[in-house]
Design a protein around this motif. Sequence first.
Motif, PDB file in Angstrom:
ATOM      1  N   ALA A   1     -13.085 -31.517  46.832  1.00 53.56           N
ATOM      2  CA  ALA A   1     -14.070 -31.933  45.827  1.00 53.56           C
ATOM      3  C   ALA A   1     -13.549 -31.663  44.421  1.00 53.56           C
ATOM      4  CB  ALA A   1     -15.391 -31.191  46.062  1.00 53.56           C
ATOM      5  N   SER A   2     -12.848 -30.536  44.231  1.00 51.16           N
ATOM      6  CA  SER A   2     -12.260 -30.223  42.923  1.00 51.16           C
ATOM      7  C   SER A   2     -11.207 -31.254  42.533  1.00 51.16           C
ATOM      8  CB  SER A   2     -11.618 -28.838  42.948  1.00 51.16           C
ATOM      9  OG  SER A   2     -12.573 -27.806  42.994  1.00 51.16           O
ATOM     10  N   VAL A   3     -10.340 -31.595  43.477  1.00 51.15           N
ATOM     11  CA  VAL A   3      -9.273 -32.556  43.201  1.00 51.15           C
ATOM     12  C   VAL A   3      -9.870 -33.919  42.850  1.00 51.15           C
ATOM     13  CG1 VAL A   3      -7.351 -33.833  44.208  1.00 51.15           C
ATOM     14  CG2 VAL A   3      -7.546 -31.360  44.585  1.00 51.15           C
ATOM     15  N   ALA A   4     -10.880 -34.357  43.610  1.00 52.83           N
ATOM     16  CA  ALA A   4     -11.517 -35.642  43.322  1.00 52.83           C
ATOM     17  C   ALA A   4     -12.148 -35.639  41.936  1.00 52.83           C
ATOM     18  CB  ALA A   4     -12.558 -35.953  44.396  1.00 52.83           C
ATOM     19  N   ASP A   5     -12.758 -34.524  41.583  1.00 55.86           N
ATOM     20  CA  ASP A   5     -13.408 -34.396  40.276  1.00 55.86           C
ATOM     21  C   ASP A   5     -12.386 -34.469  39.148  1.00 55.86           C
ATOM     22  OD1 ASP A   5     -15.873 -33.662  38.700  1.00 55.86           O
ATOM     23  OD2 ASP A   5     -14.625 -31.941  38.192  1.00 55.86           O
ATOM     24  N   ARG A   6     -11.269 -33.773  39.285  1.00 52.16           N
ATOM     25  CA  ARG A   6     -10.255 -33.770  38.238  1.00 52.16           C
ATOM     26  C   ARG A   6      -9.476 -35.090  38.203  1.00 52.16           C
ATOM     27  NH1 ARG A   6     -11.741 -30.652  34.555  1.00 52.16           N
ATOM     28  NH2 ARG A   6      -9.607 -30.532  33.732  1.00 52.16           N
ATOM     29  N   ARG A   7      -9.319 -35.723  39.369  1.00 58.29           N
ATOM     30  CA  ARG A   7      -8.636 -37.026  39.385  1.00 58.29           C
ATOM     31  C   ARG A   7      -9.418 -38.048  38.573  1.00 58.29           C
ATOM     32  NH1 ARG A   7      -7.827 -37.605  44.462  1.00 58.29           N
ATOM     33  NH2 ARG A   7      -5.560 -37.368  44.499  1.00 58.29           N
ATOM     34  N   ALA A   8     -10.734 -38.016  38.664  1.00 59.07           N
ATOM     35  CA  ALA A   8     -11.558 -38.953  37.909  1.00 59.07           C
ATOM     36  C   ALA A   8     -11.361 -38.790  36.412  1.00 59.07           C
ATOM     37  CB  ALA A   8     -13.031 -38.755  38.280  1.00 59.07           C
ATOM     38  N   LEU A   9     -10.905 -37.606  35.987  1.00 63.97           N
ATOM     39  CA  LEU A   9     -10.660 -37.340  34.570  1.00 63.97           C
ATOM     40  C   LEU A   9      -9.193 -37.516  34.187  1.00 63.97           C
ATOM     41  CD1 LEU A   9     -12.856 -34.108  34.256  1.00 63.97           C
ATOM     42  CD2 LEU A   9     -13.470 -36.429  33.550  1.00 63.97           C
ATOM     43  N   GLY A  10      -8.368 -37.858  35.190  1.00 62.45           N
ATOM     44  CA  GLY A  10      -6.948 -38.038  34.917  1.00 62.45           C
ATOM     45  C   GLY A  10      -6.129 -36.763  34.973  1.00 62.45           C
ATOM     46  N   PHE A  11      -6.643 -35.741  35.640  1.00 59.91           N
ATOM     47  CA  PHE A  11      -5.961 -34.445  35.722  1.00 59.91           C
ATOM     48  C   PHE A  11      -5.508 -33.969  34.340  1.00 59.91           C
ATOM     49  CE2 PHE A  11      -5.022 -36.059  40.110  1.00 59.91           C
ATOM     50  CZ  PHE A  11      -5.794 -35.121  40.786  1.00 59.91           C
ATOM     51  N   PRO A  12      -6.440 -33.800  33.412  1.00 54.41           N
ATOM     52  CA  PRO A  12      -6.047 -33.363  32.074  1.00 54.41           C
ATOM     53  C   PRO A  12      -5.500 -31.942  32.091  1.00 54.41           C
ATOM     54  CG  PRO A  12      -8.426 -33.216  32.323  1.00 54.41           C
ATOM     55  CD  PRO A  12      -7.905 -33.908  33.558  1.00 54.41           C
ATOM     56  N   TRP A  13      -4.646 -31.659  31.114  1.00 50.11           N
ATOM     57  CA  TRP A  13      -4.110 -30.294  30.968  1.00 50.11           C
ATOM     58  C   TRP A  13      -5.197 -29.427  30.347  1.00 50.11           C
ATOM     59  CZ3 TRP A  13       1.100 -29.158  32.190  1.00 50.11           C
ATOM     60  CH2 TRP A  13       1.464 -27.840  31.984  1.00 50.11           C
ATOM     61  N   PRO A  14      -5.723 -28.433  31.074  1.00 49.24           N
ATOM     62  CA  PRO A  14      -6.860 -27.676  30.547  1.00 49.24           C
ATOM     63  C   PRO A  14      -6.445 -26.579  29.582  1.00 49.24           C
ATOM     64  CG  PRO A  14      -6.274 -26.816  32.688  1.00 49.24           C
ATOM     65  CD  PRO A  14      -5.324 -27.970  32.414  1.00 49.24           C
ATOM     66  N   GLU A  15      -7.300 -26.307  28.623  1.00 44.24           N
ATOM     67  CA  GLU A  15      -7.124 -25.119  27.807  1.00 44.24           C
ATOM     68  C   GLU A  15      -7.431 -23.891  28.661  1.00 44.24           C
ATOM     69  OE1 GLU A  15      -9.080 -25.128  24.052  1.00 44.24           O
ATOM     70  OE2 GLU A  15      -8.862 -27.290  23.784  1.00 44.24           O
ATOM     71  N   LEU A  16      -6.752 -22.814  28.388  1.00 45.68           N
ATOM     72  CA  LEU A  16      -6.968 -21.575  29.142  1.00 45.68           C
ATOM     73  C   LEU A  16      -7.898 -20.628  28.401  1.00 45.68           C
ATOM     74  CD1 LEU A  16      -3.386 -20.857  30.517  1.00 45.68           C
ATOM     75  CD2 LEU A  16      -5.285 -22.047  31.648  1.00 45.68           C
ATOM     76  N   THR A  17      -8.550 -21.124  27.378  1.00 46.36           N
ATOM     77  CA  THR A  17      -9.422 -20.295  26.555  1.00 46.36           C
ATOM     78  C   THR A  17     -10.633 -21.101  26.117  1.00 46.36           C
ATOM     79  OG1 THR A  17      -7.539 -19.050  25.688  1.00 46.36           O
ATOM     80  CG2 THR A  17      -9.575 -18.943  24.427  1.00 46.36           C
ATOM     81  N   GLN A  18     -11.815 -20.497  26.225  1.00 48.56           N
ATOM     82  CA  GLN A  18     -12.979 -21.117  25.612  1.00 48.56           C
ATOM     83  C   GLN A  18     -12.818 -21.083  24.100  1.00 48.56           C
ATOM     84  OE1 GLN A  18     -15.979 -18.761  28.232  1.00 48.56           O
ATOM     85  NE2 GLN A  18     -17.144 -20.364  27.231  1.00 48.56           N
TER      86      GLN A  18
END
Length: 384
Positions: free
Chosen positions: A337-354
């Motif tokens: 479910a996580s992979v499907a969710d991130r694939r829909a967004l194009g697997f963006p490079w996430p920030e590691l900080t709020q």
Amino acid sequence: MSRTRVDTPPTGATMPTTVLVTGATGWLGRHTLDALAGHSGLRVIAAARDASRVPPAHTAQARIGDLTDPTYRHTVVQGVDVLIHAGTWSSFWGHASHERSLFLEPSIDLIDRAVEAGVGRIVLASTIAIGTPARAGATVAAADAPVARGYWPHLDAMVAVEQHARGAAGTGPGSTTVVSARLGHFVGPGLSLGLVSALVPRLRTRMVPWVDRGSARMPLIDGTDLGRAMALAALAPGIEGYVPIPIVGAEQPTSREAISHIAELANVPRPVYSVPTRAAFGFAALMERLHPVLPGTSPFLTRALVHVGLDWHSDPATARELLGFEARVDWRDAVAASVADRRALGFPWPELTQRPTQPLDWVSAPQLPSGRPSPSVHTRRSTS
């Protein structure tokens, strides 16, 4: 301590139990609100900064404000029986000053204000990675002492919060009980900063190695299971004083199994070589030091990410015995479910900080707001 299995809140009360959830619009907070909705006899209050993000079912009972505001911390806990503190600010590297002002100070003072107001139980969202990693073939002790590490300011802040809460347990007019819910590594849809979101873009670079051949166990757990566990920790009878409880799945895969599954689902390369843990920490420290001169909003690797990847294999028996909790979602399904969710967004490079301006929604200081000296913290956990 009574070890009573329970799936429903205590019965016989003439008045509804009032449960306050901080960070109610965050990933963990929303799952917790959903789980509480399945219990009767409750008055659930959502505490959040942004009224527009509060789920419609909780708008009428919401208490809107900023946990960095001392006045709000005092008023938000009034008339509350149970406080679930799921609100946090976090980073997977550095930012010690933000951790102090946005997480550590507010959390410690919120605990004090809750005890002062007679709150009967406080449930803290902590991490399974707060103590000492398991040795080969063993599990992390359920009541493992928290350990400040110096290289991860958020983890060190969580250690200080847990130590403060332990000292507050059994005090105040409500003889406050404190449950430290030591949560496994978050997986599931809607999670912008978690294992899958951080790992997939890095696997694409072919620079990610196995650490110690991928032998460490990974206590992955889905958001719906986390919400159920937080609700049960708030309501289960027979718990007194200070009680740390690991919240993990029954099956905890090795990092080789988990990462291989993620790579297959995301169609990205698996690691092809292995490095020892010490080398991984050394490379991560180098990446943190070089970050100011390298591109990107976050280092490629941080010591916090290496720390989370250590062996945190934990026994689910304590949660089963004290809370009646057993994880229901298979880690493979949560990862998918996580992979499907991130694939829909194009697997963006996430920030590691709020960002500092983001709501404290998730899970150090010269002086606390009351003027008391703060507990010592070496430097600064992000969500698992």
